[in-house]
Scaffold this motif. Sequence first.
Motif, mmCIF file in Angstrom:
data_model
loop_
_atom_site.group_PDB
_atom_site.id
_atom_site.type_symbol
_atom_site.label_atom_id
_atom_site.label_comp_id
_atom_site.label_asym_id
_atom_site.label_seq_id
_atom_site.Cartn_x
_atom_site.Cartn_y
_atom_site.Cartn_z
ATOM 1 N N GLN A 223 9.387 2.245 -0.512
ATOM 2 C CA GLN A 223 8.684 1.926 -1.754
ATOM 3 C C GLN A 223 7.193 1.696 -1.494
ATOM 4 O OE1 GLN A 223 10.024 1.851 -5.137
ATOM 5 N NE2 GLN A 223 11.369 3.132 -3.882
ATOM 6 N N ALA A 224 6.618 2.542 -0.646
ATOM 7 C CA ALA A 224 5.224 2.371 -0.234
ATOM 8 C C ALA A 224 4.524 3.721 -0.168
ATOM 9 C CB ALA A 224 5.151 1.676 1.122
ATOM 10 N N SER A 225 3.205 3.675 -0.245
ATOM 11 C CA SER A 225 2.355 4.848 -0.044
ATOM 12 C C SER A 225 1.346 4.522 1.042
ATOM 13 C CB SER A 225 1.621 5.232 -1.334
ATOM 14 O OG SER A 225 2.535 5.626 -2.347
ATOM 15 N N VAL A 226 1.129 5.460 1.956
ATOM 16 C CA VAL A 226 0.146 5.303 3.028
ATOM 17 C C VAL A 226 -1.070 6.158 2.674
ATOM 18 C CG1 VAL A 226 -0.321 5.528 5.494
ATOM 19 C CG2 VAL A 226 1.994 4.954 4.706
ATOM 20 N N ILE A 227 -2.233 5.516 2.638
ATOM 21 C CA ILE A 227 -3.477 6.181 2.239
ATOM 22 C C ILE A 227 -4.356 6.332 3.476
ATOM 23 C CG2 ILE A 227 -5.439 6.127 0.650
ATOM 24 C CD1 ILE A 227 -3.812 3.947 -0.910
ATOM 25 N N TRP A 252 -15.471 6.585 10.545
ATOM 26 C CA TRP A 252 -14.319 5.848 11.057
ATOM 27 C C TRP A 252 -13.075 6.350 10.348
ATOM 28 C CZ3 TRP A 252 -15.121 1.186 14.150
ATOM 29 C CH2 TRP A 252 -16.474 0.936 14.419
ATOM 30 N N LEU A 253 -11.938 6.286 11.042
ATOM 31 C CA LEU A 253 -10.668 6.724 10.477
ATOM 32 C C LEU A 253 -9.653 5.581 10.499
ATOM 33 C CD1 LEU A 253 -10.284 10.227 12.199
ATOM 34 C CD2 LEU A 253 -11.233 9.726 9.929
ATOM 35 N N GLY A 254 -8.789 5.537 9.497
ATOM 36 C CA GLY A 254 -7.745 4.523 9.453
ATOM 37 C C GLY A 254 -6.869 4.733 8.228
ATOM 38 N N HIS A 255 -5.866 3.885 8.073
ATOM 39 C CA HIS A 255 -4.995 4.002 6.906
ATOM 40 C C HIS A 255 -4.639 2.624 6.385
ATOM 41 C CE1 HIS A 255 -1.991 3.590 10.185
ATOM 42 N NE2 HIS A 255 -1.285 2.940 9.273
ATOM 43 N N VAL A 256 -4.343 2.579 5.094
ATOM 44 C CA VAL A 256 -3.921 1.352 4.419
ATOM 45 C C VAL A 256 -2.676 1.689 3.606
ATOM 46 C CG1 VAL A 256 -6.272 0.449 4.308
ATOM 47 C CG2 VAL A 256 -5.380 1.793 2.398
ATOM 48 N N THR A 257 -1.931 0.667 3.212
ATOM 49 C CA THR A 257 -0.716 0.895 2.425
ATOM 50 C C THR A 257 -0.813 0.185 1.081
ATOM 51 O OG1 THR A 257 0.427 -1.029 3.384
ATOM 52 C CG2 THR A 257 0.697 1.089 4.507
ATOM 53 N N THR A 258 -0.055 0.709 0.128
ATOM 54 C CA THR A 258 0.058 0.082 -1.180
ATOM 55 C C THR A 258 1.447 0.409 -1.732
ATOM 56 O OG1 THR A 258 -1.041 -0.234 -3.315
ATOM 57 C CG2 THR A 258 -0.859 2.021 -2.525
ATOM 58 N N LEU A 259 1.771 -0.097 -2.896
ATOM 59 C CA LEU A 259 3.087 0.151 -3.484
ATOM 60 C C LEU A 259 3.198 1.591 -3.974
ATOM 61 C CD1 LEU A 259 3.888 -3.034 -5.586
ATOM 62 C CD2 LEU A 259 4.737 -2.409 -3.328
ATOM 63 N N LEU A 284 -3.836 -2.573 0.862
ATOM 64 C CA LEU A 284 -4.953 -2.296 -0.027
ATOM 65 C C LEU A 284 -5.061 -3.342 -1.117
ATOM 66 C CD1 LEU A 284 -7.217 -0.278 -0.799
ATOM 67 C CD2 LEU A 284 -5.529 0.873 -2.253
ATOM 68 N N GLY A 285 -6.282 -3.822 -1.359
ATOM 69 C CA GLY A 285 -6.546 -4.741 -2.450
ATOM 70 C C GLY A 285 -7.293 -4.015 -3.560
#
Length: 313
Positions: A223-227, A252-259, A284-285
Amino acid sequence: MRGAAWAARRRAGQQWPRSPGPGPGPPPLLLPPPLLLLLLLLGGASAQYSSDLCSWKGSGLTREAHSKEVEQVYLRCSAGSVEWMYPTGALIVNLRPNTFSPARNLTVCIKPFRDSSGANIYLEKTGELRLLVRDISGEPGQVQCFSLEQGGLFVEATPQQDISRRTTGFQYELMSGQRGLDLHVLSAPCRPCSDTEVLLAICTSDFVVRGFIQDVTHLPEQQASVIYLRVSRLHRQKSRVFQPAPEGSGHWLGHVTTLLECGVRPGHGEFLFTGHVHFGEAQLGCAPRFSDFQRMYRNAEERGINPCEINME
């Protein structure tokens, strides 16, 4: 002490805290009078103290046939873990910060281990239970948050034919109410942040970066998305969420998650990304378009209400 109250209820012939779900609860404990007196004197539960005060690891196999059914675990730390192998009976997990802070200002978040099984995890207050994590082996662990004022953790082993391969475990974090707020927001329907929320996020977030969305991967089972982000300006990060791009471009490179329900898709344009790191993952906020952030920041600056400053160049 809760254990004493529960022991007194057992003496009166009552069961331990009532589970909210359907089905029969644990049977009442039929104990001889001398043992009941001992339970009352000891508070109705044995105490387990962690050597590092942050994490606890124990086993249900260490129980003897006449031992008490509820064990107390005391942890005094801002983050750690609980791992209970071969779970039998129940645990009361007492969480407190390693610095003085009123309970009303603290948020507790727990994340079950992916392979956690053998017990249900409840939020308990005055003998009433609210289910947080159901015993489902192999399911991805979803983060659950609550105020420390709402109660404590009660971990109850579920009946098993074979406990030899069962381990119940979770990570926990204690944080101020303000830091815990973003996880509560994530558990609510997704919505854009207000101007005030964006400006506060600049001051309080673990990371603040300016950049572009490169790709999005949806994980329905979690139940998540990786951005995946390509960052052109790193304003702040408290952990190494973003790493220099290998081609030496200065990005810079990286990833964050959200619903998953937020429905994030790859798109054009530059954004300002903010958020917090929980359990080693960047969450992610607020993430306004950078042009919108420039507008709200300059408006607040002209009115003298900016809570903190950021380099807009």
